[in-house]
Scaffold this motif. Structure first.
Motif, PDB file in Angstrom:
ATOM      1  N   THR A 193       0.843  -1.199   0.000  1.00 22.12           N
ATOM      2  CA  THR A 193       0.000   0.000   0.000  1.00 22.12           C
ATOM      3  C   THR A 193       0.878   1.249   0.000  1.00 22.12           C
ATOM      4  OG1 THR A 193      -1.683  -1.181   1.278  1.00 22.12           O
ATOM      5  CG2 THR A 193      -1.834   1.230   1.212  1.00 22.12           C
ATOM      6  N   PRO A 194       0.642   2.175  -0.893  1.00 26.14           N
ATOM      7  CA  PRO A 194       1.476   3.383  -0.952  1.00 26.14           C
ATOM      8  C   PRO A 194       1.153   4.365   0.166  1.00 26.14           C
ATOM      9  CG  PRO A 194      -0.306   3.561  -2.523  1.00 26.14           C
ATOM     10  CD  PRO A 194      -0.390   2.162  -1.951  1.00 26.14           C
ATOM     11  N   VAL A 195       2.085   5.252   0.411  1.00 24.39           N
ATOM     12  CA  VAL A 195       1.887   6.344   1.357  1.00 24.39           C
ATOM     13  C   VAL A 195       1.565   7.584   0.538  1.00 24.39           C
ATOM     14  CG1 VAL A 195       2.972   7.815   3.088  1.00 24.39           C
ATOM     15  CG2 VAL A 195       3.464   5.353   3.061  1.00 24.39           C
ATOM     16  N   LEU A 196       0.477   8.253   0.894  1.00 22.19           N
ATOM     17  CA  LEU A 196       0.031   9.428   0.139  1.00 22.19           C
ATOM     18  C   LEU A 196       0.100  10.679   1.015  1.00 22.19           C
ATOM     19  CD1 LEU A 196      -3.200   7.903  -1.475  1.00 22.19           C
ATOM     20  CD2 LEU A 196      -0.866   7.872  -2.399  1.00 22.19           C
ATOM     21  N   ALA A 197       0.418  11.781   0.385  1.00 15.39           N
ATOM     22  CA  ALA A 197       0.447  13.069   1.081  1.00 15.39           C
ATOM     23  C   ALA A 197      -0.121  14.139   0.163  1.00 15.39           C
ATOM     24  CB  ALA A 197       1.866  13.421   1.500  1.00 15.39           C
ATOM     25  N   VAL A 198      -0.700  15.163   0.788  1.00 12.16           N
ATOM     26  CA  VAL A 198      -1.334  16.243   0.022  1.00 12.16           C
ATOM     27  C   VAL A 198      -0.788  17.588   0.490  1.00 12.16           C
ATOM     28  CG1 VAL A 198      -3.505  17.431  -0.446  1.00 12.16           C
ATOM     29  CG2 VAL A 198      -3.454  14.946  -0.380  1.00 12.16           C
ATOM     30  N   THR A 199      -0.424  18.431  -0.468  1.00  9.48           N
ATOM     31  CA  THR A 199       0.049  19.780  -0.167  1.00  9.48           C
ATOM     32  C   THR A 199      -0.873  20.788  -0.840  1.00  9.48           C
ATOM     33  OG1 THR A 199       2.347  19.011  -0.133  1.00  9.48           O
ATOM     34  CG2 THR A 199       1.990  21.381  -0.296  1.00  9.48           C
ATOM     35  N   PRO A 200      -1.549  21.644  -0.070  1.00  8.14           N
ATOM     36  CA  PRO A 200      -2.442  22.645  -0.668  1.00  8.14           C
ATOM     37  C   PRO A 200      -1.675  23.555  -1.624  1.00  8.14           C
ATOM     38  CG  PRO A 200      -2.792  22.478   1.697  1.00  8.14           C
ATOM     39  CD  PRO A 200      -1.541  21.708   1.401  1.00  8.14           C
ATOM     40  N   ALA A 201      -2.364  24.025  -2.666  1.00  5.99           N
ATOM     41  CA  ALA A 201      -1.714  24.881  -3.657  1.00  5.99           C
ATOM     42  C   ALA A 201      -1.212  26.183  -3.037  1.00  5.99           C
ATOM     43  CB  ALA A 201      -2.686  25.176  -4.794  1.00  5.99           C
ATOM     44  N   ASN A 202      -1.958  26.695  -2.069  1.00 10.40           N
ATOM     45  CA  ASN A 202      -1.559  27.928  -1.396  1.00 10.40           C
ATOM     46  C   ASN A 202      -2.289  28.035  -0.060  1.00 10.40           C
ATOM     47  OD1 ASN A 202      -4.234  29.220  -1.954  1.00 10.40           O
ATOM     48  ND2 ASN A 202      -3.494  29.102  -4.085  1.00 10.40           N
ATOM     49  N   SER A 203      -2.040  29.114   0.656  1.00 16.70           N
ATOM     50  CA  SER A 203      -2.593  29.279   2.001  1.00 16.70           C
ATOM     51  C   SER A 203      -4.102  29.492   2.015  1.00 16.70           C
ATOM     52  CB  SER A 203      -1.908  30.460   2.706  1.00 16.70           C
ATOM     53  OG  SER A 203      -2.110  31.654   1.957  1.00 16.70           O
ATOM     54  N   THR A 204      -4.702  29.793   0.872  1.00 14.04           N
ATOM     55  CA  THR A 204      -6.151  30.020   0.831  1.00 14.04           C
ATOM     56  C   THR A 204      -6.936  28.715   0.700  1.00 14.04           C
ATOM     57  OG1 THR A 204      -6.259  30.279  -1.585  1.00 14.04           O
ATOM     58  CG2 THR A 204      -5.753  32.256  -0.284  1.00 14.04           C
ATOM     59  N   VAL A 205      -6.238  27.611   0.409  1.00 17.19           N
ATOM     60  CA  VAL A 205      -6.900  26.313   0.246  1.00 17.19           C
ATOM     61  C   VAL A 205      -7.034  25.632   1.605  1.00 17.19           C
ATOM     62  CG1 VAL A 205      -6.758  24.021  -0.785  1.00 17.19           C
ATOM     63  CG2 VAL A 205      -6.041  26.025  -2.101  1.00 17.19           C
ATOM     64  N   SER A 206      -8.255  25.359   2.001  1.00 15.79           N
ATOM     65  CA  SER A 206      -8.528  24.703   3.286  1.00 15.79           C
ATOM     66  C   SER A 206      -9.013  23.273   3.027  1.00 15.79           C
ATOM     67  CB  SER A 206      -9.584  25.483   4.065  1.00 15.79           C
ATOM     68  OG  SER A 206      -9.889  24.834   5.288  1.00 15.79           O
ATOM     69  N   LEU A 207      -8.244  22.313   3.507  1.00 14.43           N
ATOM     70  CA  LEU A 207      -8.585  20.906   3.289  1.00 14.43           C
ATOM     71  C   LEU A 207      -9.032  20.277   4.604  1.00 14.43           C
ATOM     72  CD1 LEU A 207      -5.640  19.881   0.914  1.00 14.43           C
ATOM     73  CD2 LEU A 207      -7.949  20.614   0.307  1.00 14.43           C
ATOM     74  N   THR A 208     -10.325  20.355   4.869  1.00 17.78           N
ATOM     75  CA  THR A 208     -10.882  19.800   6.099  1.00 17.78           C
ATOM     76  C   THR A 208     -12.058  18.885   5.755  1.00 17.78           C
ATOM     77  OG1 THR A 208     -12.350  21.719   6.330  1.00 17.78           O
ATOM     78  CG2 THR A 208     -10.217  21.819   7.448  1.00 17.78           C
ATOM     79  N   GLY A 209     -12.507  18.160   6.750  1.00 16.21           N
ATOM     80  CA  GLY A 209     -13.644  17.270   6.548  1.00 16.21           C
ATOM     81  C   GLY A 209     -13.223  15.903   6.046  1.00 16.21           C
ATOM     82  N   SER A 210     -14.138  15.223   5.368  1.00 19.65           N
ATOM     83  CA  SER A 210     -13.887  13.867   4.883  1.00 19.65           C
ATOM     84  C   SER A 210     -13.642  13.847   3.378  1.00 19.65           C
ATOM     85  CB  SER A 210     -15.078  12.963   5.215  1.00 19.65           C
ATOM     86  OG  SER A 210     -15.263  12.853   6.613  1.00 19.65           O
ATOM     87  N   PHE A 211     -12.959  12.784   2.954  1.00 21.83           N
ATOM     88  CA  PHE A 211     -12.617  12.633   1.542  1.00 21.83           C
ATOM     89  C   PHE A 211     -12.816  11.181   1.116  1.00 21.83           C
ATOM     90  CE2 PHE A 211     -10.279  16.089   3.403  1.00 21.83           C
ATOM     91  CZ  PHE A 211     -10.342  17.111   2.454  1.00 21.83           C
ATOM     92  N   THR A 212     -12.916  10.977  -0.171  1.00 16.86           N
ATOM     93  CA  THR A 212     -12.986   9.630  -0.728  1.00 16.86           C
ATOM     94  C   THR A 212     -11.748   9.410  -1.587  1.00 16.86           C
ATOM     95  OG1 THR A 212     -15.393   9.351  -0.726  1.00 16.86           O
ATOM     96  CG2 THR A 212     -14.175   8.143  -2.397  1.00 16.86           C
ATOM     97  N   LEU A 213     -11.102   8.272  -1.360  1.00 21.36           N
ATOM     98  CA  LEU A 213      -9.874   7.922  -2.080  1.00 21.36           C
ATOM     99  C   LEU A 213     -10.181   6.803  -3.067  1.00 21.36           C
ATOM    100  CD1 LEU A 213      -6.733   8.088  -2.349  1.00 21.36           C
ATOM    101  CD2 LEU A 213      -6.622   6.385  -0.507  1.00 21.36           C
TER     102      LEU A 213
END
Length: 290
Positions: free
Chosen positions: A80-100
């Protein structure tokens, strides 16, 4: 004795400059992935459009810092791979739930209307830590647990796309894909997204895996020219990274890596530089007259 205001002003300069550089670098990498998705035919055959607001990075045991479309072996992609996410900039808010989702888009030229093999599907995914954020499936519902790619012998270089969608509170898994431990099978990604009510596609990336030699002539793909991306000139006055050739068979474009290795440095605006110097100058004047 050096004033505290001068020390503070000078100390924040490299920190703020570093933040601006990181943001520009992330944005460039996102635009490079967009170019790869178009060049590899993922857009518009699998995804009608692709406008991510974050950078998705994929790492396997012993294989990290993958470039978009990098060719890997069946053995390398087994864990299983390890995944990471980096927002494009400070205005992007990544909260809540997601589907992969991880889907096999097949070789270039595949008729996506026939569906894709689902290799991974987890609802209720969360992002933890600080940027880059870790993609955590610990508390999610693994509808289909990760199953390493295993393309058929001689079927060509398959494109395995990993996607992270925003999962709103109104999300409802469609019948047949609403129970954990559902085996790997063919489904239609586009239909699943529409039926379940998933939100926007936040980030995505892909790898290629091929078993043996293709028994047919793979469809050609458009070259990804990093020189067309908005990357400023290097500090020595040179041009941005040169464009790469087209991807055929299992060879994957690596314009992102090439651009970084060429020494291309994201540009900091002159306005920002003047403001920093002005702040430092004021602090220095204050120090002299204290």
């Amino acid at each position: 004795m050096v004033s505290l205001s001068l020390l503070v002003s000078l100390a924040i300069v490299p920190f703020v400059v570093g933040q601006a550089t990181d943001t520009n670098n992330t944005q460039f990498q996102i635009e490079a992935i967009q170019a790869h998705f178009s060049g590899a035919g993922i857009v518009p055959s699998l995804l009608t459009t692709f406008d991510p607001e974050a950078l998705l990075t994929i790492s396997y045991d012993g294989v990290s810092a993958l470039t978009p479309g990098q060719a890997l072996t069946k053995t390398q992609v087994a864990p299983t791979p390890v995944l990471a996410v980096t927002p494009a900039n400070s205005t992007v808010s990544l909260t809540g739930s997601f589907t992969l989702v991880m889907a096999d888009a097949g070789p270039v030229g595949t008729d996506e209307t026939q569906g894709q093999t689902r290799h991974w599907l987890v609802n209720g995914v969360t992002l933890t830590g600080s940027a880059p954020l870790n993609v955590s499936t610990t508390d999610g519902v693994a509808i289909t647990s990760y199953a390493g790619p295993a393309p058929a012998q001689g079927s060509g270089a398959h494109r395995y796309v990993i996607l992270l969608y925003s999962q709103p509170s109104s999300f409802a898994a469609p019948q047949g894909l609403d129970t954990a431990n559902t085996p790997v099978s063919v489904f239609n990604l586009s239909d699943y997204v529409k039926t379940s009510g998933l939100g926007p596609l936040v980030a995505a990336n892909y790898i290629t895996v091929e078993e043996g030699t293709a028994t047919f002539t793979p469809s050609s793909t458009a070259p990804v020219a990093t020189s067309t991306l908005p990357v400023p000139a290097t500090s020595t006055g040179g041009s941005s990274a040169a464009s790469t050739g087209s991807k055929t068979g299992s060879a994957a474009p690596t314009s992102t890596g090439n651009a970084q290795q060429s020494g291309a440095i994201p540009k900091i605006s002159k306005t920002f530089s003047v403001e920093v110097l002005f702040m430092a100058g004021l602090a220095t004047i204050g120090f002299l007259f204290n």
